[in-house]
Write an enzyme that holds these catalytic residues in place. Structure first.
Site, mmCIF file in Angstrom:
data_model
loop_
_atom_site.group_PDB
_atom_site.id
_atom_site.type_symbol
_atom_site.label_atom_id
_atom_site.label_comp_id
_atom_site.label_asym_id
_atom_site.label_seq_id
_atom_site.Cartn_x
_atom_site.Cartn_y
_atom_site.Cartn_z
ATOM 1 N N LYS A 225 -30.520 -10.456 24.708
ATOM 2 C CA LYS A 225 -30.709 -11.263 25.894
ATOM 3 C C LYS A 225 -29.255 -11.101 26.588
ATOM 4 O O LYS A 225 -29.496 -10.413 27.871
ATOM 5 C CB LYS A 225 -31.118 -12.753 25.882
ATOM 6 C CG LYS A 225 -30.914 -13.395 27.088
ATOM 7 C CD LYS A 225 -31.184 -14.793 27.104
ATOM 8 C CE LYS A 225 -29.977 -15.574 26.523
ATOM 9 N NZ LYS A 225 -29.960 -16.945 26.749
ATOM 10 N N ARG B 165 -26.783 -8.504 31.141
ATOM 11 C CA ARG B 165 -25.528 -8.040 31.710
ATOM 12 C C ARG B 165 -25.603 -6.336 32.418
ATOM 13 O O ARG B 165 -25.417 -5.961 33.484
ATOM 14 C CB ARG B 165 -24.470 -7.977 30.853
ATOM 15 C CG ARG B 165 -23.637 -9.385 30.703
ATOM 16 C CD ARG B 165 -22.764 -9.140 29.529
ATOM 17 N NE ARG B 165 -22.020 -10.376 29.386
ATOM 18 C CZ ARG B 165 -22.302 -11.490 28.717
ATOM 19 N NH1 ARG B 165 -23.780 -11.591 28.389
ATOM 20 N NH2 ARG B 165 -21.756 -12.632 28.438
ATOM 21 N N ASP C 237 -36.166 -14.386 30.477
ATOM 22 C CA ASP C 237 -34.890 -14.204 31.229
ATOM 23 C C ASP C 237 -34.739 -12.820 32.129
ATOM 24 O O ASP C 237 -34.083 -12.804 33.037
ATOM 25 C CB ASP C 237 -33.733 -14.618 30.153
ATOM 26 C CG ASP C 237 -33.627 -15.986 30.293
ATOM 27 O OD1 ASP C 237 -34.571 -16.896 30.594
ATOM 28 O OD2 ASP C 237 -32.552 -16.642 29.603
ATOM 29 N N ASN D 42 -34.802 -20.516 34.055
ATOM 30 C CA ASN D 42 -33.893 -21.331 33.155
ATOM 31 C C ASN D 42 -32.819 -20.231 32.602
ATOM 32 O O ASN D 42 -32.188 -20.420 31.679
ATOM 33 C CB ASN D 42 -34.402 -21.908 32.127
ATOM 34 C CG ASN D 42 -33.487 -23.250 31.563
ATOM 35 O OD1 ASN D 42 -32.428 -23.182 32.159
ATOM 36 N ND2 ASN D 42 -33.817 -23.760 30.612
ATOM 37 N N GLY E 227 -29.415 -18.672 32.471
ATOM 38 C CA GLY E 227 -28.000 -18.787 32.966
ATOM 39 C C GLY E 227 -27.480 -17.560 32.901
ATOM 40 O O GLY E 227 -26.620 -16.790 33.888
ATOM 41 N N ARG F 116 -27.548 -27.903 35.051
ATOM 42 C CA ARG F 116 -26.599 -27.039 34.143
ATOM 43 C C ARG F 116 -25.592 -26.703 35.216
ATOM 44 O O ARG F 116 -25.542 -26.151 36.323
ATOM 45 C CB ARG F 116 -27.242 -25.806 33.556
ATOM 46 C CG ARG F 116 -28.140 -26.012 32.655
ATOM 47 C CD ARG F 116 -29.071 -24.856 32.140
ATOM 48 N NE ARG F 116 -28.178 -24.097 31.387
ATOM 49 C CZ ARG F 116 -28.649 -22.802 30.751
ATOM 50 N NH1 ARG F 116 -29.527 -22.349 31.200
ATOM 51 N NH2 ARG F 116 -27.631 -22.082 30.141
ATOM 52 N N ASP G 238 -24.472 -19.932 19.689
ATOM 53 C CA ASP G 238 -25.882 -19.678 19.840
ATOM 54 C C ASP G 238 -26.506 -20.183 18.298
ATOM 55 O O ASP G 238 -27.326 -20.635 17.764
ATOM 56 C CB ASP G 238 -26.566 -18.685 20.481
ATOM 57 C CG ASP G 238 -26.390 -19.139 22.125
ATOM 58 O OD1 ASP G 238 -26.012 -20.388 22.325
ATOM 59 O OD2 ASP G 238 -26.408 -18.221 22.774
ATOM 60 N N LYS H 183 -26.637 -26.306 27.330
ATOM 61 C CA LYS H 183 -27.420 -25.255 27.004
ATOM 62 C C LYS H 183 -28.916 -25.416 27.710
ATOM 63 O O LYS H 183 -29.034 -26.586 28.607
ATOM 64 C CB LYS H 183 -27.380 -24.660 25.769
ATOM 65 C CG LYS H 183 -26.115 -24.188 25.391
ATOM 66 C CD LYS H 183 -25.710 -22.815 26.027
ATOM 67 C CE LYS H 183 -24.421 -22.407 25.681
ATOM 68 N NZ LYS H 183 -24.178 -21.193 24.851
ATOM 69 N N GLU H 184 -29.797 -24.813 27.197
ATOM 70 C CA GLU H 184 -31.195 -25.051 27.804
ATOM 71 C C GLU H 184 -31.553 -26.553 27.808
ATOM 72 O O GLU H 184 -32.450 -27.001 28.592
ATOM 73 C CB GLU H 184 -32.346 -24.509 26.948
ATOM 74 C CG GLU H 184 -32.141 -22.802 27.574
ATOM 75 C CD GLU H 184 -30.950 -21.835 26.851
ATOM 76 O OE1 GLU H 184 -30.033 -22.461 26.384
ATOM 77 O OE2 GLU H 184 -31.272 -20.645 26.763
ATOM 78 N N ARG I 190 -28.374 -29.651 23.142
ATOM 79 C CA ARG I 190 -28.681 -29.233 21.959
ATOM 80 C C ARG I 190 -28.154 -30.052 20.856
ATOM 81 O O ARG I 190 -28.853 -30.055 19.723
ATOM 82 C CB ARG I 190 -28.058 -27.800 21.604
ATOM 83 C CG ARG I 190 -29.164 -26.760 22.696
ATOM 84 C CD ARG I 190 -28.530 -25.484 22.357
ATOM 85 N NE ARG I 190 -29.576 -24.437 22.596
ATOM 86 C CZ ARG I 190 -29.260 -23.060 23.020
ATOM 87 N NH1 ARG I 190 -28.160 -22.616 22.742
ATOM 88 N NH2 ARG I 190 -30.151 -22.202 23.462
ATOM 89 N N HIS J 129 -35.932 -22.115 23.587
ATOM 90 C CA HIS J 129 -36.548 -21.005 22.426
ATOM 91 C C HIS J 129 -35.593 -21.433 21.205
ATOM 92 O O HIS J 129 -36.444 -21.312 20.041
ATOM 93 C CB HIS J 129 -36.065 -19.786 23.109
ATOM 94 C CG HIS J 129 -34.518 -19.488 23.673
ATOM 95 N ND1 HIS J 129 -33.871 -18.196 23.260
ATOM 96 C CD2 HIS J 129 -33.769 -20.318 24.141
ATOM 97 C CE1 HIS J 129 -32.715 -18.520 23.788
ATOM 98 N NE2 HIS J 129 -32.807 -19.664 24.447
ATOM 99 N N ARG J 130 -34.592 -21.581 21.073
ATOM 100 C CA ARG J 130 -33.692 -21.886 19.654
ATOM 101 C C ARG J 130 -34.119 -23.002 18.979
ATOM 102 O O ARG J 130 -34.250 -22.917 17.701
ATOM 103 C CB ARG J 130 -32.069 -21.689 20.043
ATOM 104 C CG ARG J 130 -31.760 -20.353 20.683
ATOM 105 C CD ARG J 130 -30.194 -19.867 20.409
ATOM 106 N NE ARG J 130 -29.983 -18.900 21.278
ATOM 107 C CZ ARG J 130 -30.457 -17.636 20.818
ATOM 108 N NH1 ARG J 130 -31.060 -17.309 19.867
ATOM 109 N NH2 ARG J 130 -29.918 -16.810 21.787
ATOM 110 N N LYS K 267 -38.524 -16.748 26.049
ATOM 111 C CA LYS K 267 -36.920 -16.683 26.695
ATOM 112 C C LYS K 267 -36.315 -15.397 25.913
ATOM 113 O O LYS K 267 -35.917 -14.703 26.784
ATOM 114 C CB LYS K 267 -36.185 -17.801 26.522
ATOM 115 C CG LYS K 267 -35.005 -18.043 27.419
ATOM 116 C CD LYS K 267 -34.345 -19.216 27.533
ATOM 117 C CE LYS K 267 -33.062 -19.471 28.209
ATOM 118 N NZ LYS K 267 -32.985 -19.295 29.411
#
Ligand code: DC
Length: 663
Positions: free
Chosen positions: A25, A30, A52, A94, A96, A124, A323, A350-351, A354, A398-399, A426
């Protein structure tokens, strides 16, 4: 992709096979932005298709960039540093990795833009980036709470000789955003000073690496000072490949370390990242090894198998793998002792928060968890008896969803319910499909819901909808008998030749693609749906040999995460251990009326009377045959849907199903 409200994962046992990772991602977003800012056309290969990246691509199109998608390749016509439009309202979801760099790039390029996102995006922080950009004279207003999106950008008076200071201790994405935006205005050397300790440095390394691929050589003094040389200009590299996502790899590395070895397989092979990865999260490999994983790495692949078991608890500074470190928190459930993950303050922004989320959900499973401001301590349930299960909240993160799927290897053999599983879109839209393709459960622990009943009782529609709602596979066993009769007729085998038809049934070259059924390469979905086909199926289904020949094929549909099967003998013969059996009926008149409607809508003429007569004849044959006659299984629940809508029937079945679950 699982669109369901929740996904129940049965207790898992073994794993083995090959996983091809989706693109990273961080690299995808990028590269897409850099390609858009560059001069020339860039063909980006292996782009991640996810929420994303979709957000980024839509924004780039809105800004006047040409975007062509072809499978996982995206061709971007670069804007050469000039926007195609100076006014747009951009929705960042969402993401970032889209919000921060686009804010910086658009603020420097000038124009009137609004950038907003989902509610969590508006919680955020972005104030430190906005402060840095305001020092340069950019026009930025907060449209809601100060320091948070949504933002309004407007043309300012750029003062490019001002020193640029940015905080590095909240999110490295602020520095990344500036590094990617400043080359757009680098008439003089542009120097960025980082205030405070820079966190998540590996992500800055990715940024610097990719900037170099697009022609920008940033000079770096330690992690405090970065200079973009005067005259820097983005230039497309032509083609660029996106690596597999190293953070996504962490779930399968953990899987290899936790799961038993699947028969005929030799651990887990991950393709897409390896020793030459530029992503910081590749260093998760070292942490997983410390916990006991056996990992061999090649330049673009990893091989993982169980090493020490149980795993070993660790005490680790995770600043370098923010992450992937979440996956260590799940591995901690299988370790001896207390695992401590430190220096993870960035988890809080984060999302979701966490640290709080992981602590809350791990406790639901019976773990003891201490939560610090920037650390988490996890002690697994002391014995098998102390493991618990509960629906796992995923906080649109997602994580969290991917991590907790691995709790299905718990020694208490409890199923795990993941709420809102589609949040994995995501970064890894088909995560669960990939997981189920390389994992195995004891067949008896894979749930089956059987829906049996007479012709035209609506069991096909009901079963398919229940399967859809639960994310389970669907077996239309009647189609197998229809296919057998069809294939036998094709092969010139008489329908009363039991042995001949059974031979045909054993070697059916059958495959399913979506809701279409193929015999060899031929789509026979419509051909086997005729009334004559149904009658022929009923005839061949009376042969014991044929029924035996189709047994293994039917059993093979029982695969992760579960099955809904419809037919005549699903509950009584094929899946006698099914957790829920339903016998669906409706009066012959109701069924004839439904079939009549169906036929008329297809333009086939028929009289109600004839249809009812045929239905009753078919019922009689199915009920009175010696082999597996149509009858409710002893433990079946009866559902008469004569006066029930399909929605109500689905609700009733899902309700009964919920009653059998431990949640
Ligand atoms: O459900 P259907 O109309 O597609 O089924 C066609 C015929 O196949 C049905 O008349 C009886 C037979 N059948 C069976 O014997 N056992 C099953 N499990 C499913 C169908």
């Amino acid at each position: 992709m699982f669109e369901v409200e929740y996904l129940d994962i049965p207790p898992l046992k073994d794993a083995g096979g090959t996983v091809r990772l989706p693109g990273s991602k961080s690299i995808s977003n990028r590269v897409l932005l850099l390609a858009a800012l560059s001069r020339g056309t860039t063909i980006v290969h292996d782009v991640l298709a996810s929420d994303d990246t979709a957000v980024m691509l839509t924004a780039l199109e809105q800004l006047g960039c040409s975007v062509q998608k072809n499978d996982d390749t995206v061709t971007i016509g670069g804007l050469g540093g000039k926007l195609g439009t100076k006014k747009a309202s951009l929705f960042m979801g969402n993401a970032g990795t889209a919000m921060r760099p686009l804010t910086a790039a658009l603020a420097l390029l000038g124009g009137n833009f609004e950038l907003s996102g989902v509610a969590r995006m508006h919680e955020r922080p972005i104030g430190d980036l906005v402060d840095a950009l305001r020092q340069l004279g950019c026009g930025i207003d907060y449209l809601g709470t100060p320091d948070f999106p949504p933002l309004r950008l407007y043309p300012g008076n750029l003062k490019l000789d001002a020193p640029i200071c940015v905080r590095g201790d909240i999110s490295s994405q602020f520095l990344t955003a500036l590094l990617m935006a400043l080359p757009l205005v680098a008439h003089e050397d542009m120097c960025i000073e980082v205030v405070g300790e820079l966190i998540s440095r590996p992500y800055i390394e990715i940024t610097l690496n990719l900037l170099a691929r697009f022609g920008i050589q940033v000079r770096r003094e330690g992690w405090q000072r970065f200079t973009i040389p005067a005259g820097s200009q983005y230039q497309s590299p032509g083609h660029i490949h996106v690596e597999g996502d190293a953070s996504s790899a962490s779930y399968f590395i953990a899987l290899g370390a936790i799961a038993g070895c699947r028969r005929g397989q030799n651990g887990i092979e991950i393709i897409g990242v390896g020793s030459e990865s530029i992503q910081g999260d590749i260093r998760f490999v070292e942490a997983a090894r410390m916990m006991g994983a056996q990992i061999d790495s090649a330049p673009n692949s990893l091989h993982i198998s169980r090493g020490s078991w149980p795993l070993k608890a660790i005490d680790l500074d995770c600043n370098h793998i923010p992450d992937a470190a979440m996956t260590l928190a799940i591995m901690a459930l299988y370790a001896e002792g207390t695992t401590v993950l430190r220096n993870i303050a960035s988890w809080r922004v984060k999302e979701t928060d966490r640290i709080a989320a992981m602590a809350c959900e791990l406790r639901k499973l019976g773990a003891t968890v201490d939560e610090g401001t920037d650390c988490i301590k996890i002690t697994p349930p002391a014995t098998q008896l102390e493991w618990k299960t509960a629906p796992i909240h995923t906080y649109d993160d997602h994580r969290v969803a991917m991590c907790f799927s691995l709790a299905a290897f718990n020694p208490a053999r409890l199923p795990i319910r993941i709420l809102d599983p589609k949040c994995v879109a995501k970064t890894f839209p088909d995560y669960f499909e990939v997981l189920f393709a390389v994992t195995e459960a004891a067949p008896a622990s894979i749930p089956v819901i059987c829906i049996d009943g007479p012709t035209a009782s609506g069991k096909g529609t009901l079963a398919a909808q229940v399967a859809h709602q639960l994310g389970y596979h669907y077996l239309d066993s009647g189609a197998l008998y229809r296919l057998t009769a069809f294939a036998a007729a094709r092969a010139g085998v008489g329908l009363d030749d039991a042995a001949g038809v059974a031979r045909v049934a054993r070697d059916l070259p059958i495959s399913f693609k979506g809701d279409r059924i193929f015999l060899g390469l031929e789509d026979v979905s419509d051909a086997i749906r005729t009334e004559a086909s149904g009658m022929a199926a009923s005839r061949v289904s009376a042969h014991t040999e044929v029924r035996t020949a189709l047994l293994a094929l039917q059993h093979s549909f029982r695969s992760l995460p579960g099955l809904v099967a419809d037919g005549r003998d699903m509950g009584s013969v094929i899946f006698p251990d099914a957790s829920l059996k339903i016998y669906l009926t409706a009066s012959a008149l109701h069924r004839a009326q439904r079939r009549h409607k169906q036929l008329i809508s297809k333009g086939i003429s028929a009289t109600l009377q004839n249809i009812q007569h045929d239905l009753e004849a078919r019922d009689t044959r199915d009920i009175s045959r010696r082999s597996a006659p149509l009858k409710p299984a002893d433990d079946a629940l009866l559902l008469d849907n004569s006066d029930l809508s399909i929605e109500k029937s689905v609700i009733q079945v899902v309700d009964w199903w919920q009653g059998t679950r431990p949640f």
